[in-house]
Scaffold this motif. Structure first.
Motif, PDB file in Angstrom:
ATOM      1  N   LEU A 153       3.526 -48.873 -23.114  1.00 53.53           N
ATOM      2  CA  LEU A 153       3.704 -48.223 -21.947  1.00 53.53           C
ATOM      3  C   LEU A 153       4.507 -47.004 -21.900  1.00 53.53           C
ATOM      4  N   LEU A 154       5.263 -46.963 -22.786  1.00 54.52           N
ATOM      5  CA  LEU A 154       6.237 -45.652 -22.631  1.00 54.52           C
ATOM      6  C   LEU A 154       5.806 -44.446 -23.766  1.00 54.52           C
ATOM      7  N   PRO A 155       6.186 -43.380 -23.389  1.00 53.15           N
ATOM      8  CA  PRO A 155       5.726 -42.349 -24.336  1.00 53.15           C
ATOM      9  C   PRO A 155       6.712 -42.291 -25.549  1.00 53.15           C
ATOM     10  N   GLU A 156       6.272 -41.773 -26.663  1.00 50.95           N
ATOM     11  CA  GLU A 156       7.045 -41.945 -27.966  1.00 50.95           C
ATOM     12  C   GLU A 156       8.452 -41.296 -27.825  1.00 50.95           C
ATOM     13  N   ASN A 157       8.477 -40.364 -27.077  1.00 54.30           N
ATOM     14  CA  ASN A 157      10.017 -39.632 -26.873  1.00 54.30           C
ATOM     15  C   ASN A 157      10.866 -40.601 -26.239  1.00 54.30           C
ATOM     16  N   GLU A 158      10.495 -41.220 -25.339  1.00 54.58           N
ATOM     17  CA  GLU A 158      11.370 -42.358 -24.352  1.00 54.58           C
ATOM     18  C   GLU A 158      11.751 -43.499 -25.236  1.00 54.58           C
ATOM     19  N   TYR A 159      10.621 -43.862 -25.968  1.00 53.47           N
ATOM     20  CA  TYR A 159      10.860 -45.245 -26.810  1.00 53.47           C
ATOM     21  C   TYR A 159      11.750 -44.740 -27.707  1.00 53.47           C
ATOM     22  N   GLY A 160      11.830 -43.419 -28.526  1.00 55.88           N
ATOM     23  CA  GLY A 160      12.805 -43.036 -29.438  1.00 55.88           C
ATOM     24  C   GLY A 160      14.148 -43.115 -28.963  1.00 55.88           C
ATOM     25  N   ILE A 161      14.523 -42.581 -27.605  1.00 55.05           N
ATOM     26  CA  ILE A 161      15.757 -42.543 -27.101  1.00 55.05           C
ATOM     27  C   ILE A 161      16.290 -44.156 -26.931  1.00 55.05           C
ATOM     28  N   LEU A 162      15.271 -44.853 -26.344  1.00 55.38           N
ATOM     29  CA  LEU A 162      15.835 -46.327 -26.156  1.00 55.38           C
ATOM     30  C   LEU A 162      16.046 -46.924 -27.513  1.00 55.38           C
TER      31      LEU A 162
END
Length: 414
Positions: free
Chosen positions: A40-49
C-alpha cells in the motif's frame, strides 16, 4: 515432573497452549503487516519507514531498561503480595526509564533530518509506540506471572489481530500517516486489561534492586546482540559479495529461520514455571527429557520434509529464480534444527535460572566467530560459505549453552 503424558497434561492445565498459539498468531500478523506496508505504500515512503523501524528495533529490547524481563523472571518466583510489590515498583520505574529511552530515540532523528524530510515526525509516532509497547509488555507479563495465561493470550491476540485490522484500515484510508497512526495506537489496545493491582501496591520499594536491574540490563543487551547476529550475516554478505547474493541468501534462510518459532513459543509458555523451579534439579532434568521427546521427532520430520520437497518449496514460495538455493537452505536448516534442540532450549533455561550473563557473553563471542568464519568461508565457497558460517555459529551457541547449563545442574543439591 514425570513422563511425557504428565508433562503435556501440565502444559495444557497451565494453559500454556494459549501462550503458544498467541506467539504464533503474533508471528503471522507481523508477516501480514509487512505485506500491507509493502503493497500500500510507495517505495520511497517504505524506505524511510524501514530506517526508523531499524532504529526502533534496537530500542525495543531495552524497553523500561529490562523492567519487563525482570518482572517475568522475579515475579514468577515471588509470592502473590510480592508479585504486586514488584509489579508496582517496576511499573513506575519502568515508565521513567522508558521516557529517557524515548528522548534518546527521538534525538537520533536529528541526525537524519537534513537528508529525510519529516523524519522527525515519524520518529515521534514511533516514540509514542515505544511507550505503548512498554505498557502492553508490563500488562501481559503480569498476567503470565499470575498464572493467567489465557488472559495473557487474549491481550496478545487483541493487540495482534485487532492491531492488524486497524493497520489495514488506517493505511488503506490515509496511506502513510494512517500507517503511522495505527502503529502508534496498536500497543495501547492492551490498556483495556490494565488492573489497579498492577501498579497500586502499598509498598512499592523493592529490596534487591542491584540484582534485578543487573538481570534486566543483561537480558535486554542479550536480546539486541542476538538480533544483531541475524543482521550481521546479511551485512557481511553484502560487503563480501553483492546484492544478488544477499537476495538469494535471504530467500534460503526465510523458511529455516521461522521453524524455530515452535521451540521459542513452547519455551516462552513455560518460562514462569521454569523460573519457579530454578533450584529443582529433578524438575529441570525431567523438563529437558520431555522436551526432547517432543522436539527430536519434530526436527526429524522437518528435516525429512525439507529434504524431499526442498526444490518444490523454493519454487512455490519464491519462484523458479531462486530454486538453485536448495543446498544452501538445507545447510541452514541443519543449523536451525540443531538450534531448536540446544540453543533455543538451554538459551531459555539459563535466563530462567538467573544466568542471563552467560547468554550475553556467548552472543558477543558469536558475533566475532561469525565475522571471522564468514570472511574465509564466503571467499572460498561463496554464498554457501555464509550458510556454513551461520550454521556453525548456531551449533557453537547451542553447545556452549548446554555446557554452562550442565555445570549449573551439577551444582544443584536437589
Amino acid at each position: 515432573m514425570g513422563g511425557l503424558k504428565e508433562f503435556l497434561s501440565r502444559f495444557f492445565s497451565n494453559k500454556g497452549h494459549h501462550v503458544f498459539f498467541s506467539f504464533l498468531i503474533a508471528k503471522i500478523c507481523g508477516f501480514l503487516g509487512s505485506l500491507v506496508i509493502i503493497r500500500l505504500l510507495p517505495e520511497n515512503e517504505y524506505g524511510i519507514l524501514s530506517i526508523v523501524m531499524s532504529v526502533c528495533a534496537i530500542f525495543l529490547p531495552f524497553s523500561g531498561f529490562g523492567s519487563n524481563q525482570i518482572l517475568l523472571r522475579y515475579g514468577a518466583i515471588s509470592e502473590k503480595e510480592n508479585k504486586q510489590n514488584l509489579s508496582s515498583y517496576l511499573f513506575f520505574k519502568g515508565i521513567f526509564n522508558e521516557i529517557i529511552l524515548i528522548v534518546i530515540f527521538v534525538g537520533i532523528s536529528l541526525f537524519y533530518a537534513p537528508k529525510y524530510e519529516n523524519i522527525i515526525i515519524i520518529f515521534l509516532f514511533f516514540g509514542i509506540r515505544l511507550m505503548g509497547f512498554y505498557l502492553s509488555n508490563h500488562i501481559q507479563t503480569y498476567y503470565r506471572i499470575s498464572g493467567k495465561n489465557d488472559i495473557f493470550a487474549k491481550v496478545s491476540n487483541a493487540i495482534n489481530i485487532g492491531g492488524f485490522i486497524l493497520l489495514l484500515v488506517l493505511t488503506y484510508l490515509f496511506k502513510f500517516y494512517g500507517y503511522l497512526l495505527a502503529i502508534a495506537l496498536i500497543p495501547y489496545l492492551s490498556l483495556f486489561w490494565l488492573k489497579k493491582e498492577m501498579f497500586s501496591a502499598k509498598r512499592i520499594v523493592y529490596d534487591n534492586k542491584k540484582e534485578i536491574w543487573r538481570f534486566g540490563i543483561f537480558t535486554a543487551a542479550t536480546s539486541v546482540i542476538s538480533e544483531t547476529l541475524f543482521s550481521l550475516d546479511v551485512m557481511l554478505l553484502g560487503f563480501l559479495m553483492n546484492e544478488n547474493a544477499v537476495a538469494n541468501y535471504k530467500v534460503a534462510i526465510l523458511l529455516p529461520s521461522n521453524i524455530t518459532v515452535l521451540a521459542i513459543s513452547f519455551m516462552q509458555s513455560d518460562y514462569p514455571l521454569l523460573s519457579k523451579n530454578y533450584q529443582n534439579k529433578n524438575f529441570l532434568r525431567s523438563y529437558i527429557k520431555n522436551y526432547y521427546k517432543i522436539f527430536i521427532p519434530i526436527c526429524i520430520l522437518i528435516l525429512g520434509f525439507f529434504y524431499f520437497f526442498k526444490d518444490l518449496l523454493l519454487k512455490v514460495f519464491f519462484g523458479t529464480n531462486y530454486s538453485d538455493n536448495s543446498n544452501l537452505m538445507m545447510i541452514l536448516l541443519l543449523g536451525f534444527t540443531f538450534g531448536m534442540l540446544s540453543r533455543n532450549l538451554f538459551g531459555n533455561l539459563l535466563p530462567a535460572v538467573g544466568k542471563i550473563e552467560v547468554n550475553t557473553w556467548v552472543s558477543i563471542l558469536s558475533l566475532i566467530i561469525l565475522s571471522v568464519t564468514a570472511y574465509f568461508l564466503v571467499n572460498t565457497f561463496g554464498i554457501l560459505g555464509m550458510g556454513i558460517s551461520l550454521s556453525l555459529v548456531l551449533i557453537w551457541e547451542g553447545l556452549a549453552y548446554l555446557t554452562f547449563f550442565g555445570n549449573y545442574l551439577k551444582k544443584l543439591t536437589r
